[in-house]
Design a protein around this motif. Structure first.
Motif, short mmCIF file in Angstrom:
data_model
loop_
_atom_site.label_atom_id
_atom_site.label_comp_id
_atom_site.label_asym_id
_atom_site.label_seq_id
_atom_site.Cartn_x
_atom_site.Cartn_y
_atom_site.Cartn_z
N ALA A 1 -59.06 -52.11 71.52
CA ALA A 1 -58.12 -53.16 71.93
C ALA A 1 -57.92 -54.19 70.83
O ALA A 1 -56.79 -54.64 70.58
N SER A 2 -58.99 -54.56 70.15
CA SER A 2 -58.85 -55.55 69.08
C SER A 2 -58.10 -54.98 67.89
O SER A 2 -57.32 -55.69 67.23
N GLU A 3 -58.30 -53.69 67.59
CA GLU A 3 -57.54 -53.08 66.51
C GLU A 3 -56.06 -52.96 66.88
O GLU A 3 -55.19 -52.95 66.00
N ARG A 4 -55.76 -52.89 68.15
CA ARG A 4 -54.37 -52.92 68.60
C ARG A 4 -53.75 -54.30 68.42
O ARG A 4 -52.53 -54.46 68.53
N GLY A 5 -54.59 -55.29 68.16
CA GLY A 5 -54.10 -56.65 67.96
C GLY A 5 -54.18 -57.52 69.20
O GLY A 5 -53.68 -58.65 69.22
N HIS A 6 -54.82 -57.03 70.25
CA HIS A 6 -54.92 -57.79 71.50
C HIS A 6 -55.99 -58.87 71.41
O HIS A 6 -56.91 -58.80 70.60
N ARG B 1 -87.91 -42.66 67.09
CA ARG B 1 -87.19 -41.52 66.54
C ARG B 1 -85.69 -41.61 66.78
O ARG B 1 -84.89 -41.02 66.07
N ARG B 2 -85.29 -42.37 67.79
CA ARG B 2 -83.86 -42.47 68.13
C ARG B 2 -83.28 -43.83 67.75
O ARG B 2 -82.21 -44.23 68.23
N ARG B 3 -83.97 -44.53 66.85
CA ARG B 3 -83.54 -45.89 66.49
C ARG B 3 -82.16 -45.91 65.83
O ARG B 3 -81.42 -46.88 65.94
N GLU B 4 -81.81 -44.81 65.16
CA GLU B 4 -80.50 -44.76 64.49
C GLU B 4 -79.34 -44.90 65.49
O GLU B 4 -78.23 -45.28 65.10
N MET B 5 -79.59 -44.60 66.75
CA MET B 5 -78.52 -44.68 67.75
C MET B 5 -77.94 -46.09 67.88
O MET B 5 -76.76 -46.25 68.23
N ILE B 6 -78.72 -47.11 67.56
CA ILE B 6 -78.23 -48.47 67.74
C ILE B 6 -77.05 -48.76 66.82
O ILE B 6 -76.25 -49.69 67.07
N SER B 7 -76.88 -47.97 65.76
CA SER B 7 -75.73 -48.15 64.87
C SER B 7 -74.41 -47.87 65.58
O SER B 7 -73.36 -48.34 65.14
N ILE B 8 -74.45 -47.09 66.65
CA ILE B 8 -73.24 -46.89 67.46
C ILE B 8 -72.73 -48.23 67.96
O ILE B 8 -71.52 -48.49 67.99
N ILE B 9 -73.64 -49.09 68.35
CA ILE B 9 -73.29 -50.42 68.84
C ILE B 9 -73.08 -51.39 67.68
O ILE B 9 -72.11 -52.16 67.67
N GLY B 10 -73.98 -51.34 66.69
CA GLY B 10 -73.90 -52.27 65.58
C GLY B 10 -72.58 -52.19 64.85
O GLY B 10 -71.97 -53.22 64.50
N TRP B 11 -72.10 -50.97 64.61
CA TRP B 11 -70.82 -50.80 63.91
C TRP B 11 -69.68 -51.41 64.72
O TRP B 11 -68.80 -52.09 64.18
N ARG B 12 -69.70 -51.20 66.03
CA ARG B 12 -68.63 -51.74 66.86
C ARG B 12 -68.70 -53.26 66.96
O ARG B 12 -67.65 -53.93 67.01
N LEU B 13 -69.90 -53.80 66.98
CA LEU B 13 -70.02 -55.27 66.96
C LEU B 13 -69.40 -55.85 65.71
O LEU B 13 -68.68 -56.86 65.76
N GLU B 14 -69.65 -55.20 64.56
CA GLU B 14 -69.07 -55.69 63.30
C GLU B 14 -67.55 -55.58 63.30
O GLU B 14 -66.85 -56.49 62.84
N GLN B 15 -67.04 -54.46 63.81
CA GLN B 15 -65.58 -54.30 63.87
C GLN B 15 -64.96 -55.33 64.80
O GLN B 15 -63.89 -55.89 64.51
N CYS B 16 -65.62 -55.59 65.91
CA CYS B 16 -65.10 -56.59 66.85
C CYS B 16 -65.16 -58.00 66.27
O CYS B 16 -64.22 -58.80 66.43
N ALA B 17 -66.26 -58.30 65.61
CA ALA B 17 -66.41 -59.64 65.02
C ALA B 17 -65.33 -59.90 63.97
O ALA B 17 -64.80 -61.01 63.88
N ALA B 18 -64.99 -58.86 63.22
CA ALA B 18 -63.95 -59.01 62.18
C ALA B 18 -62.58 -59.27 62.78
O ALA B 18 -61.68 -59.75 62.07
N ARG B 19 -62.41 -58.97 64.06
CA ARG B 19 -61.10 -59.12 64.70
C ARG B 19 -61.10 -60.19 65.79
O ARG B 19 -60.18 -60.25 66.60
N GLY B 20 -62.13 -61.00 65.80
CA GLY B 20 -62.13 -62.16 66.67
C GLY B 20 -62.39 -61.90 68.13
O GLY B 20 -62.01 -62.72 68.99
N VAL B 21 -63.04 -60.81 68.46
CA VAL B 21 -63.38 -60.56 69.86
C VAL B 21 -64.37 -61.61 70.34
O VAL B 21 -65.34 -61.92 69.66
N ARG B 22 -64.12 -62.14 71.54
CA ARG B 22 -65.00 -63.18 72.10
C ARG B 22 -65.99 -62.52 73.06
O ARG B 22 -65.61 -61.85 74.01
#
Length: 678
Positions: free
Chosen positions: A404-409, A432-453
């Motif tokens: 939604a944020s990449e759509r400009g909303h 052993r499954r700690r790498e899974m958190i990057s699924i969330i971390g990457w999206r948090l960074e993308q959202c932060a860059a687009r002003g998601v509240r």
């Protein structure tokens, strides 16, 4: 000119590769009728457009009818493959990307009940454990036919515009001739290394005569099978020397290990929790000793490791194959100095595990991979900007917010917990499954860059959502463990989540009743076993943990089998009752009236989740669509109709486990295909 080692061109024979990044041969199981049609082409084309220098197709294309397509392989033995190959190569060449294909005869690494139902053939009658079929031992006329099949297939690939071919040796028929662990033939094709290599050299010679000297021909092989009776590193080097001495091999693609078992395959292609790039230095040794152009891929998920491989002269071309399934735009982002935007491969290996269960390759957190004809890797901006509220910051909610944020909303996210992640944050509690958190971390960074509240620690109710005056509401509230599964004694059980989160300590004698069959059951069992408990994992299914699948099961087995753990299949937990300081489990079966009882001090239930859907139903009467999803529009990528309730204030959708218990990929796919049209 960039000084980045990864962006330097490389000359391979007469072919100039524009950088040092490649996608190694792999079969995503997208062929239709054995042909690489539009879906297959689109998968490679999007990566070519983004700048990868070389994409290798097929893992592997079958050269013979006697090599049944166990992985929905491309059928290189059919003439009709040529125009489909031509369309694929032309599409990639338009973007300056070279294209090669891997050719093979699978030997015993297949089964007989695929394709034309011909028996698999090998240098032994012994089955390959991974595929279970017992092969026919090859005769002289089989060998002669297969040699010509290789040459015919190579000629077809050249006619289709390929820049070269890669002959697959490791684990396949060529390697089955080479390996003392598999070759039980008599006569001229066994014994000395010269004899064991005879078949491969006959193939190489026949191929060269058919395609000419200018066409690129390489080979992918294991230079160390890591078996007690197999190809040793010393013999692997000698094989490489002999291949070079033919003057007919243009590159080596180096592997280390064996793939005839799930455990062996997982060491060759490591999954999350295992060391990155474990065979990189070994491949570098082959390059240094032999001097032929050397390629390699094995859990090289990040740009830094890939750059090191090239800068230190370990490789000439570095394979980032699973990484490109997670993000096909890697080279583009490197070139634009946007490495931080690269969607990380988390090593979940959902892609490969699905193939080995007869499915198609899908990335656990990029739902556009393999769906390039309908799903975008780059989200287009919306013409009309809207206010979007997302409730829940698990994988479904975070993907909805990102798209939604990449759509400009203008996007607001409510999350009841103090952090984003949902079930991903829970599963990442396992080291052993700690790498899974990057699924969330990457999206948090993308959202932060687009002003998601984000509004954390906020248990949203209907009034909180409507106060935002949204145009669209996405309910991604997930679910809670379903433990009400027994006819009595449900109050005596705990959930797998309780153990994983650390909310409940493991008992001393623990029953893990797992009929969901996903990671949570085995994670809970591992926690209990590591605490020193006796653990019994029970399932009513024919096999335990079917959703974990083969390669991901390996680390669990390595951890559990050395501890006090018992595995029980085809038994169903019926009830539980208190017996002093113990709990008596009443155990039945779906197959008969048999009942038995055993005592434990803890019963752990893993039975999926129940949707947290109260908010959705509170909002439903206020919505324009009354929460309805037009499934035709959803499947074919069209905007959702919103005419059910003209008096409604907003579009309302729920996704992920807020609908039903599924998995991470399903949750992310829900979000992408709904929100991309808002």
């Amino acid at each position: 000119m960039s000084k980045d080692p990864l962006l330097q061109p490389y000359r391979l024979k007469s072919l100039t590769l524009k950088n040092r990044i490649m996608i190694t041969s792999h079969e995503p199981a997208y062929p239709e009728d054995g042909m690489p049609k539009d879906r297959y082409r689109a998968y490679h084309e999007v990566r070519a457009r983004a700048g990868v220098a070389l994409t290798m197709t097929a893992g592997s294309a079958a050269v013979s009818r006697s090599s049944p397509p166990a992985f929905n392989n491309i059928l290189a033995y059919k003439d009709e493959v040529v125009p489909w190959i031509r369309r694929l190569t032309d599409a990639c060449h338009e973007h300056g990307c070279a294209v090669m294909i891997q050719l093979t005869h699978l030997g015993r690494r297949t089964t007989w009940n695929k394709g034309d139902w011909l028996p698999s053939v090998s240098t032994t009658h012994a089955q390959e454990p991974a595929h279970r079929a017992f092969p026919k031992k090859v005769e002289d006329w089989d060998i002669a036919r297969i040699v010509q099949d290789y040459a015919d297939a190579a000629e077809r690939m050249k006619a289709g515009g390929m820049d070269g071919i890669e002959l697959e040796a490791y684990g396949h028929l060529m390697d089955q001739f080479w390996s003392p662990a598999v070759n039980s033939l008599d006569g001229p094709y066994n014994g000395s290394l010269e004899n064991r290599m005879r078949f491969s050299l006959e193939v190489i010679d026949a191929v060269r005569k058919r395609v000419g000297d200018d066409f690129i021909v390489g080979i992918r092989f294991s230079a160390d099978e890591k078996l007690d009776v197999g190809i040793t590193p010393e013999e692997g080097l000698e094989i490489a020397r002999r291949l070079k001495a033919t003057g007919q091999i243009d590159f080596l693609n180096v592997i280390r290990g064996h793939i005839d078992t799930d455990a062996g395959l997982t060491d060759v292609i490591p999954v999350q929790g295992m060391r990155n790039a474990p065979h990189l230095d070994f491949a570098g040794t082959i390059r240094r000793e032999i001097g032929l152009p050397t390629f390699h891929a094995a859990k090289i998920p990040d740009v830094a490791t890939a750059r090191h491989a090239i800068a230190e002269g370990l490789l000439d071309m570095v394979g980032m194959t699973r990484a490109h399934m997670a993000d096909p735009l890697i080279v583009k982002k490197i070139s634009e100095k946007r490495e931080g935007d690269i969607r990380p491969c988390v090593g979940a290996t959902y892609c490969l595990d699905r193939i080995y269960q007869g499915g198609e390759a899908l990335c656990i957190h990029n739902a556009a991979t393999g769906r390039e004809l309908t799903m975008p890797h780059e989200i287009p901006e919306a013409k009309v900007k809207k206010k979007v509220v997302v409730v829940g910051a698990g994988p479904a909610g975070m993907e909805a917010a990102r798209v939604a944020s990449e759509r400009g909303h203008q996007v607001t996210v409510f999350e009841a917990a103090p952090d984003a992640g949902g079930q991903i944050r829970l599963t990442a509690q396992s080291e052993r499954r700690r790498e899974m958190i990057s699924i969330i971390g990457w999206r948090l960074e993308q959202c932060a860059a687009r002003g998601v509240r984000f509004r954390f620690n906020s248990y949203a109710e209907a009034e909180d959502v409507t106060a935002e005056t949204p145009d669209a509401v996405i309910v991604a509230t997930g679910g809670l463990p379903h433990t009400e599964v027994l006819r009595e004694g449900n109050d005596l059980t705990v959930s797998a989540w309780d153990l994983i989160a650390g909310d409940v300590r493991p008992g001393k004698r623990v029953l893990v009743y797992d009929d969901a069959g996903d990671h949570a059951g085995l994670q809970a069992a591992e926690i209990a076993a590591k605490s020193g408990a006796h653990v019994e994992i029970m399932t009513p299914d024919r096999s335990f943990a079917p959703e974990v699948m083969g390669m991901n099961l390996v680390p669990y087995m390595r951890s559990l089998q050395g501890r006090d753990v018992r595995f029980t299949v085809t038994y169903r937990l019926m009830a539980a009752r208190r017996s002093g300081n113990m709990i008596t489990a009443v155990i039945g079966t779906d197959y008969s009236d048999h009942l038995e009882e055993r005592d434990f001090d803890q019963i752990v239930i893993n039975h999926g989740t129940v949707p947290l859907d109260e908010l959705y139903f509170d909002l439903k009467p206020k919505s324009k669509n009354l929460g309805a999803v037009d499934q035709e529009a959803l499947i074919f990528g069209r905007e959702q109709p919103l005419s059910a309730n003209p008096e409604g204030d907003f579009a309302l959708f729920r996704i992920g486990d807020a609908v039903s218990a599924r998995n991470t990929h399903a949750a992310i796919y829900d979000a992408l295909r709904l929100v991309k049209n808002i």
